[in-house]
Design an enzyme around this catalytic site. Structure first.
Site, PDB file in Angstrom:
ATOM      1  N   ASN A  11       0.884  -1.162   0.000  1.00  0.00           N
ATOM      2  CA  ASN A  11       0.000   0.000   0.000  1.00  0.00           C
ATOM      3  C   ASN A  11       0.925   1.216   0.000  1.00  0.00           C
ATOM      4  O   ASN A  11       1.484   1.578   1.033  1.00  0.00           O
ATOM      5  CB  ASN A  11      -0.870  -0.045   1.261  1.00  0.00           C
ATOM      6  CG  ASN A  11      -1.881   1.080   1.311  1.00  0.00           C
ATOM      7  OD1 ASN A  11      -1.892   1.956   0.455  1.00  0.00           O
ATOM      8  ND2 ASN A  11      -2.717   1.055   2.327  1.00  0.00           N
ATOM      9  N   ARG A  94      -2.497  -2.157  -3.487  1.00  0.00           N
ATOM     10  CA  ARG A  94      -3.702  -1.355  -3.367  1.00  0.00           C
ATOM     11  C   ARG A  94      -3.554  -0.193  -4.340  1.00  0.00           C
ATOM     12  O   ARG A  94      -2.588   0.573  -4.253  1.00  0.00           O
ATOM     13  CB  ARG A  94      -3.806  -0.841  -1.940  1.00  0.00           C
ATOM     14  CG  ARG A  94      -5.015   0.012  -1.735  1.00  0.00           C
ATOM     15  CD  ARG A  94      -5.068   0.482  -0.305  1.00  0.00           C
ATOM     16  NE  ARG A  94      -6.321   1.125  -0.055  1.00  0.00           N
ATOM     17  CZ  ARG A  94      -6.731   1.459   1.142  1.00  0.00           C
ATOM     18  NH1 ARG A  94      -6.005   1.185   2.193  1.00  0.00           N
ATOM     19  NH2 ARG A  94      -7.885   2.062   1.305  1.00  0.00           N
ATOM     20  N   HIS A 182     -12.741   2.946  -0.476  1.00  0.00           N
ATOM     21  CA  HIS A 182     -12.739   1.942   0.607  1.00  0.00           C
ATOM     22  C   HIS A 182     -13.344   0.618   0.151  1.00  0.00           C
ATOM     23  O   HIS A 182     -13.826  -0.169   0.967  1.00  0.00           O
ATOM     24  CB  HIS A 182     -13.522   2.443   1.854  1.00  0.00           C
ATOM     25  CG  HIS A 182     -12.844   3.561   2.580  1.00  0.00           C
ATOM     26  ND1 HIS A 182     -13.523   4.622   3.114  1.00  0.00           N
ATOM     27  CD2 HIS A 182     -11.529   3.783   2.856  1.00  0.00           C
ATOM     28  CE1 HIS A 182     -12.666   5.456   3.690  1.00  0.00           C
ATOM     29  NE2 HIS A 182     -11.453   4.961   3.541  1.00  0.00           N
ATOM     30  N   ARG A 242     -10.729  16.092   6.537  1.00  0.00           N
ATOM     31  CA  ARG A 242     -11.559  16.451   5.368  1.00  0.00           C
ATOM     32  C   ARG A 242     -12.980  16.765   5.833  1.00  0.00           C
ATOM     33  O   ARG A 242     -13.475  16.106   6.746  1.00  0.00           O
ATOM     34  CB  ARG A 242     -11.602  15.285   4.370  1.00  0.00           C
ATOM     35  CG  ARG A 242     -10.277  14.995   3.706  1.00  0.00           C
ATOM     36  CD  ARG A 242     -10.297  13.681   2.935  1.00  0.00           C
ATOM     37  NE  ARG A 242      -9.496  12.671   3.600  1.00  0.00           N
ATOM     38  CZ  ARG A 242      -9.470  11.382   3.278  1.00  0.00           C
ATOM     39  NH1 ARG A 242     -10.206  10.931   2.279  1.00  0.00           N
ATOM     40  NH2 ARG A 242      -8.719  10.535   3.942  1.00  0.00           N
ATOM     41  N   GLU A 380      -8.074  -5.034   4.799  1.00  0.00           N
ATOM     42  CA  GLU A 380      -7.923  -4.766   3.365  1.00  0.00           C
ATOM     43  C   GLU A 380      -6.759  -5.560   2.776  1.00  0.00           C
ATOM     44  O   GLU A 380      -6.829  -6.014   1.632  1.00  0.00           O
ATOM     45  CB  GLU A 380      -7.703  -3.254   3.153  1.00  0.00           C
ATOM     46  CG  GLU A 380      -8.974  -2.463   3.400  1.00  0.00           C
ATOM     47  CD  GLU A 380      -8.716  -1.056   3.908  1.00  0.00           C
ATOM     48  OE1 GLU A 380      -8.017  -0.909   4.934  1.00  0.00           O
ATOM     49  OE2 GLU A 380      -9.205  -0.108   3.297  1.00  0.00           O
TER      50      GLU A 380
END
Ligand code: ADP
Length: 405
Positions: A11, A94, A182, A242, A380
């Site tokens: 990742n 990823r 996601h 965010r 993940e």
């Protein structure tokens, strides 16, 4: 004895690269053997850290290279020195954006790389780093098969109403549409939930992936029907830094009245807003929960309000709600956030068992709750490892890199 294969999962971010090595003998039961990261990539202070499956530190070293390919070469040499008799057979990555083209993981070829490069404008802050890691690894070990797994792919099952903005059709056709992110986390939950609660295999489930980036997914019978993130990972619920959904008129105001340019707006939306902006204290839920400041409490409240409100909207997208799942850093660990969000969804028939919630039980709803509520840790990396294995199995690819090479 069956041969053990190893899979390197990567990742890659702008200056750091997280990795995980899984081993298995061709089944779906892949086990983590090492995890770690390279940080400070591109600086003169690169650092390599690795732990075993029990989180014991195996390596923690400052490196004098800063070049991505050199660091990946170092990482691969280190991994191969630790593998014992297992063979490194592939790397799975990823990759944040698969555009409209990639609805499933794919073996990386020069053609695929060119297509992924073309998608860079859709995710300019993340995609280049993901692709740089694939390119650097190909430079160091060209014979190692690489598989790209996309954060957007799981949402391709959504109906068009969930994917399209109400803007002129030409822009939609150009790719200005909702993609969602996601996806690897949601896909993992889609596989895990029927194991935890078989009766929910066909249910309408609100999955709340609440980490420093946060989104919600409306999942019906294990497929994504709607999600809160859109064209970028900025949309939806408030996050660490965010704002989530924001009236676009605010941005026009900032441009016209305050002279903001694209860079300042980007910085405001990605790095200065969310929990950090509201609290003025931290983007980390642990700090906010531990703070006495009213601004910290307001930030937590705004977060929970956004999750409940947008969760209810996603229930409308599914035509009802049968279960709620919390996952990721905040979802798995914050008793307070789960309690506040479910309280706000009480009118839909959600009721928690406070003791089960505090105990971090798998099922945290009260026995008489019309809607069951679960906490399911996401994984993940496990999802990427399984995809990598499947893509290779589908191609019947042979192991290419012996541990002792
Ligand atoms: P990401 O992968 O998006 O970086 P994670 O899913 O790892 O994020 O979640 C990280 C966040 O989880 C942290 O910023 C922190 O706010 C939150 N978190 C972790 N542990 C706890 C805890 N015990 N209580 C509340 N929040 C927590």
């Amino acid at each position: 004895m069956s041969e053990r294969n190893a899979y390197l999962i990567i990742n890659a971010g702008s200056s750091s690269l997280k990795f995980c090595v899984f081993q298995g003998s061709g089944t779906e039961d892949l086990e983590v053997v090492f995890t770690g990261q390279m940080s400070g990539i591109g600086t003169q202070q690169a650092k390599f850290e690795a732990k075993d499956a029990h989180k014991h530190v195996l390596a923690s070293t400052a490196l004098d290279q800063s070049d991505r390919a050199a660091l990946l070469g170092y990482l691969l040499d280190w991994i191969r020195s630790q593998l014992g008799g297992a063979k490194l057979v592939a790397a799975g990555h990823r990759v944040v954006h698969g555009g409209t083209r990639f609805a499933a993981p794919v073996r990386v070829t020069p053609q695929v790389m060119a297509e992924l490069e073309a998608i860079v404008p859709l995710a300019p802050l993340h995609q280049p780093h993901n692709l740089a890691a694939i390119g650097a690894l190909a430079d160091v070990y060209p014979e190692l098969p690489q598989v790209a797994c996309f954060d957007t792919a799981f949402h391709q099952s959504q109906p068009w109403q969930s994917q399209v903005f109400a803007i002129p059709r030409e822009l939609t056709q150009e790719g200005v549409r909702r993609y969602g992110f996601h996806g690897l986390s949601y896909e993992y939950i889609a596989h895990r939930l029927p194991q935890v609660a078989p009766e929910l295999a066909d249910a309408r489930v609100l999955v709340c992936h609440l980490g420093s980036g946060a989104s919600l997914c409306a999942m019906a019978a294990g497929r994504s029907v709607d999600t809160t993130m859109g064209f970028t990972a900025l949309d939806g619920v408030p996050m660490g830094t965010r704002p989530g959904t924001i009236d676009p008129g605010v941005l026009i105001y900032l441009m016209r009245q305050k002279g903001y340019g694209a860079d300042e707006i980007e910085k405001l939306l990605y790095h200065k807003s969310g929990m950090l902006g509201v609290s003025g204290i931290s983007n980390d839920m642990r700090d906010l929960e531990g703070s006495e400041a009213p601004e910290a409490a307001e930030a937590v409240e705004l977060f929970c309000h956004g999750v409940a409100k947008q969760g209810a909207a996603l229930a409308a997208s599914m035509g009802g709600l049968d279960a709620v799942v919390f996952t990721a850093g905040v979802g798995e660990n914050s008793t307070l956030v789960r309690a506040r969000v479910t309280e706000k969804l009480g009118w839909l028939g959600v009721r928690l068992d406070p003791a089960a919630n505090r105990a971090k039980a798998t099922r945290i709803s009260a026995a008489d709750s019309r809607i069951p509520v679960y906490v399911i840790p996401t994984d993940e990396e496990q999802m990427i490892a399984r995809h990598t294995l499947r893509v290779l199995q589908a191609e019947q690819a042979a192991p290419v890199l012996a541990a002792a090479d």
